[in-house]
Design a protein around this motif. Structure first.
Motif, PDB file in Angstrom:
ATOM      1  N   GLY A  60       0.817  -1.204   0.000  1.00 12.23           N
ATOM      2  CA  GLY A  60       0.000   0.000   0.000  1.00 12.23           C
ATOM      3  C   GLY A  60       0.847   1.248   0.000  1.00 12.23           C
ATOM      4  N   VAL A  63      -0.060   4.959  -0.792  1.00 10.53           N
ATOM      5  CA  VAL A  63      -0.810   5.853   0.091  1.00 10.53           C
ATOM      6  C   VAL A  63       0.055   7.028   0.546  1.00 10.53           C
ATOM      7  N   SER A 119      -4.502   1.636   2.159  1.00 12.29           N
ATOM      8  CA  SER A 119      -4.263   2.549   1.042  1.00 12.29           C
ATOM      9  C   SER A 119      -5.579   2.890   0.340  1.00 12.29           C
ATOM     10  N   GLU A 120      -6.394   1.860   0.082  1.00 11.92           N
ATOM     11  CA  GLU A 120      -7.674   2.114  -0.558  1.00 11.92           C
ATOM     12  C   GLU A 120      -8.596   2.923   0.345  1.00 11.92           C
ATOM     13  N   VAL A 122      -7.788   5.138   2.657  1.00 18.26           N
ATOM     14  CA  VAL A 122      -7.395   6.543   2.651  1.00 18.26           C
ATOM     15  C   VAL A 122      -7.805   7.196   1.332  1.00 18.26           C
ATOM     16  N   LYS A 123      -7.664   6.451   0.240  1.00 16.07           N
ATOM     17  CA  LYS A 123      -8.058   6.989  -1.065  1.00 16.07           C
ATOM     18  C   LYS A 123      -9.519   7.398  -1.053  1.00 16.07           C
ATOM     19  N   PHE A 228      -3.789   7.799  -6.188  1.00  9.18           N
ATOM     20  CA  PHE A 228      -3.735   6.655  -5.277  1.00  9.18           C
ATOM     21  C   PHE A 228      -3.914   5.367  -6.063  1.00  9.18           C
ATOM     22  N   SER A 233       1.741   0.858  -6.292  1.00  5.79           N
ATOM     23  CA  SER A 233       2.259   0.012  -5.208  1.00  5.79           C
ATOM     24  C   SER A 233       2.819  -1.281  -5.774  1.00  5.79           C
TER      25      SER A 233
END
Lengths: 310, 292, 243
Positions: A60, A63, A119-120, A122-123, A228, A233
């Motif tokens: 991730g 991010v 990561s997703e 936060v996106k 993102f 990644s």
């Protein structure tokens, strides 16, 4: 300190100084290519500080790039560039501290998917924030030109390689490698495993945050769904693993290989590029553990004197 | 209104349960988490799509095409690539990280081969789209068919693992591999059966998914994530747990989205995942492991 | 004055009682042995002392400070080192690097690589591993790995060393050599040693006192001679009631 290390650090600095001259050798297109090269180097070298050294594979890492980009987009024109860049690094580090604390308690494939999930998450949080602020995307005006971005990127790449070399040679690095070999044994001999993992994670996030600001200044358009990108990644992981995530110079090879491939294939056959990436990843993991760099090292290294077990 | 949501939740949940069941079966034999699992679901979906678009086959028939294909592909991957990898001592030393990367590479290849062959565009087909009314709710028949098949397989699985000798043997194998061999359970054969079942179920789930939503080459990874969430919710290796977990996730997602907005769907799933992993990593039904 | 005090320690794993009301003390520079059949709870006891596990009941005091519930790295820094029954070397690091890690962390906490290396080499010399210093740990034989485990623990400069079945799997010659090394270390350094062992002759030869565990409980304690004659010990091991 290790004299061999000092020599290596000096060599890296020399190469970086020489690389400053590159934009004058060609036109903007070539400078763009070198920009790609140095930014991916900065990303891959930072990634190995957590994932190469401790074995906690982060899927991730984009991010941190994305957050850096967001901070840059928000502060662009408000504060000078020389303040923005360190600020993006610090923000990414802060994010790493926040998500690292819970996430690093989890291991193996769970950590991988967890970092991807974060990561997703936060996106989508930022997507929703932006739509709440009625922003459909932000345009950055009067961004610096590609030469300036290249120089900053080169600086970040140089810094990332230096950090990787210094960490690897340090007491801290030995502790990280011990964590990778056997986390429980490491803790038993006195390594503060939780702190070390967190420190490595935070350290691995700072430069990617700053790279994020460069990327956004290059594209001059901030769209969270674009920046993102999970594929980033994936590519970071692949470049580092193919080159060799065990040694500081490994990722350089992986980056070089994949960026050249990318230049050849991305415009017309992006899927073919990714297929080759997948095949290389599988091939390297199975037949070349230690990456291309590791294989080269073994080919050139002297055999140890006591080769058989005693 | 809530009947509508309930039906949607059941449809989603039963599909999630099915996909997670496949992941658990494969985990049970290989002891590794198949990060490419969602790609097998995607393949099943594409087989159904081409089945109906090119050959006019009903998706129900396509199920019987998808299953052999995904099983064969899984077997090819396992015997062709994985078994070979296991022969390298260095590979086995860091087997968790390495196998992760290998599966991952496989998923990248499968996704992009599909995208190359069929373009990255989303596709959908028309099948049993007539709306029926169930009380105040309305839903296309296709979703009910998907629910019926998924539900039947799930209930069948429950019965199977509870009541049949083979099912009990599979549970034993997953819990205690060496002990199972010692009491005479044919480990190698059951490995093979579980393995095939796991990929078969993924292919089946793919066909069912294609009946209810659009498909694309990159639809797989979200399903892999969901499968992981469900497997963790239910406890790794716990077949029945993953069935409950799937339904639970379906309910959480559907009602969560209804309370907030469709764009929150991903946030919901990842939030649940993160919460479960951090707060109760052994799942809702698993037992706590010792600190070491 | 006791260095380590175990007081009414209990540990349960989901209903299985691994340790039940264990109490004993170890004085500074003593050499205490722990004996017991498999499953008696010996390794669990070590894990509880070293912090790898948390006790459910009771207290553990080391150098007049409570250590129960602390993390393993904190306990290591206070001066408690343990080896693992199934050895855990850092396989892809050299023998020297393994021991250097012990010197870097643990109670000694060397900051400089030079000092750590010197300390590590000295320990490797004493344990007869110096000639294999640059070998990768995973290339060592079992006997070598066991010595490495001890070397690594010694590099942390412990005041208390917990040795968990370090003689298991060794040939009789290797056992004799290891016993000599351990005895020498105990005499020359100020290390207090608690040792779990199945090889009874080693326990009898090295230990001043032996604690016998059975099904998680302490059933006997005393000098080797006393314990060998103790009826409870005999019945636990041989299943006879002593006359």
């Amino acid at each position: 300190m290790n004299p061999h290390l000092n020599r290596t650090l000096g060599l890296v600095t020399l190469v970086a100084l020489l690389a400053i001259a590159l934009p004058w050798l060609g036109n903007d297109y070539y400078t763009g290519f070198f920009f790609e090269l140095v930014t991916w180097i900065a990303l891959a070298e930072s990634w190995i500080i957590i994932s190469g050294m401790t074995g906690y594979v982060s899927l991730g890492h984009v991010v941190f790039i994305g957050l850096g980009a967001y901070v840059a987009a928000l502060t662009w024109m408000e504060i000078p560039l020389w303040t923005i860049i360190p600020l993006t690094g610090l923000s990414a580090g802060a994010l790493a501290a926040v998500i690292g604390y819970p996430c690093l308690r989890v291991r193996g494939p769970y950590f991988v998917i967890l970092t991807f999930g974060v990561s997703e998450l936060v996106k989508f949080i930022i997507v929703n924030i932006e739509s709440a602020l009625s922003q459909a995307g932000r345009t950055l005006f009067a961004a610096p030109d590609i030469n300036d971005l290249y120089f900053i990127g080169l600086g970040l790449a140089w810094a990332s390689v230096m950090i990787a070399l210094l960490v690897r040679d340090s007491r801290f690095g030995a502790g990280l490698r011990a964590i990778r070999e056997n986390e429980e044994a490491a803790e038993t001999i006195g390594v503060s495993v939780s702190w070390f993992k967190l420190a490595a994670f935070v350290l691995s996030a700072i430069i990617p945050g700053m790279v994020g600001s460069l990327l956004i200044l290059r594209s001059t358009y901030f769209d969270p769904l674009q920046i993102f990108n999970p594929q980033t990644s994936v590519l970071i992981v692949t470049m580092a693993v193919i080159g060799g995530s065990d040694r500081p110079f490994g990722p350089l090879l992986g980056v070089a290989l994949l960026v050249v491939l990318q230049e050849l294939l991305w415009a017309n056959l992006p899927q073919l590029y990714m297929i080759i990436v997948g095949v290389l990843l599988i091939g390297v993991v199975i037949w070349m553990p230690g990456g291309v760099y590791g294989r080269l090292q073994r080919a050139f290294a002297a055999k140890p004197t006591a080769a058989r077990p005693t | 209104m809530s009947t509508q949501l309930l039906i949607a939740a059941l449809v989603q949940g039963s599909l999630y349960a099915l996909i997670a069941l496949g992941l658990n079966l494969i985990y049970g034999t290989m002891r590794l988490l198949n990060v490419a699992h969602g790609e097998f679901v995607m393949i099943g979906a594409y087989i159904a799509y081409w089945g109906i678009t090119l050959l006019g086959l009903s998706p129900i028939i396509a199920i019987f095409l998808a299953i052999p294909f995904t099983v064969a592909l899984g077997a090819a991957f396992y015997f062709g690539i994985f078994k070979r990898a296991m022969r390298s001592r260095e590979f086995v030393e860091r087997i968790e990280a390495n196998s992760l990367l290998v599966f991952f590479g496989a998923s990248i290849i499968i996704q992009n081969v599909t995208a190359l062959l069929f373009t990255p565009d989303q596709r959908a087909y028309h099948y049993l789209e007539q709306i029926v009314h169930i009380g105040p709710a309305q839903t296309p028949i296709s979703k009910l068919v998907a629910l019926a098949i998924a539900g039947a397989v799930c209930i069948g699985a429950v019965a199977f693992f509870r009541l049949s000798t083979l099912g009990i043997a599979i549970k034993a194998l997953i819990q205690q591999r060496e002990a199972s061999a010692l009491v005479g359970i044919p480990v190698a054969r059951i490995d093979m059966i579980c393995f095939c079942l796991g990929f078969a179920v993924a292919g089946l789930a793919g066909v069912l998914v294609s009946m209810t939503e659009q498909i694309s080459p990159y639809m797989g990874f979200p399903f892999t994530v969901i499968a992981f969430v469900v497997v963790i919710l239910g406890g790794l290796g716990n077949m029945l747990g993953s069935l409950f977990g799937g339904l639970l996730l379906g309910v959480l997602e559907t009602f969560g989205v209804a309370l907030t907005a469709p764009s929150y769907r991903s946030i919901m799933i990842y939030a649940v995942f993160i919460a479960v992993l951090l707060l109760r990593p052994q799942g809702l039904f698993g037992t706590k492991r010792a600190r070491t | 004055m006791s260095l380590l005090t175990i007081d009414s320690v209990g540990k349960t794993f989901s209903g299985v009682v691994a340790l039940n009301d264990i109490s004993f003390a170890v004085a500074e520079r003593e050499f205490v042995g722990i004996m017991g059949a498999n499953g008696a709870g010996k390794t669990t006891l070590f894990s509880v002392i070293a912090g790898n596990l948390r006790p459910n009941r009771g207290t553990i005091t080391f150098a007049d400070q409570r250590i129960d519930g602390l993390r393993p790295d904190h306990i290591s820094r206070r001066g408690v080192a343990r080896t693992f029954q199934i050895v855990r070397p850092f396989g892809n690091m050299t023998v020297l690097e393994n021991v250097m890690l012990g010197a870097f962390y643990g109670r000694g906490r060397e900051r400089s690589a030079g000092a750590a290396k010197a300390k590590a080499m000295a320990i490797l010399e004493r344990l007869g591993l110096a000639d294999r210093a640059d070998l990768l740990a995973r290339h060592l034989t079992l006997a070598g790995r066991k010595r490495l485990e001890i070397a690594r623990s010694l590099a942390t400069e412990p005041r208390l060393l917990l040795l968990d079945e370090v003689l298991a799997g060794l040939t009789p010659t290797e056992v004799t050599a290891a016993v000599d090394v351990i005895r020498e270390f105990h005499k020359s350094h100020e290390v207090t040693i608690v040792m779990i062992e199945h090889v009874t002759r080693a326990l009898m030869a090295l230990c001043q006192r032996i604690v016998v565990l059975h099904h998680g409980q302490k059933i006997a304690e005393g000098t080797p001679a006393e314990v060998a004659k103790d009826p409870k010990t005999l019945s636990a091991y041989l299943g006879v009631t002593a006359q």
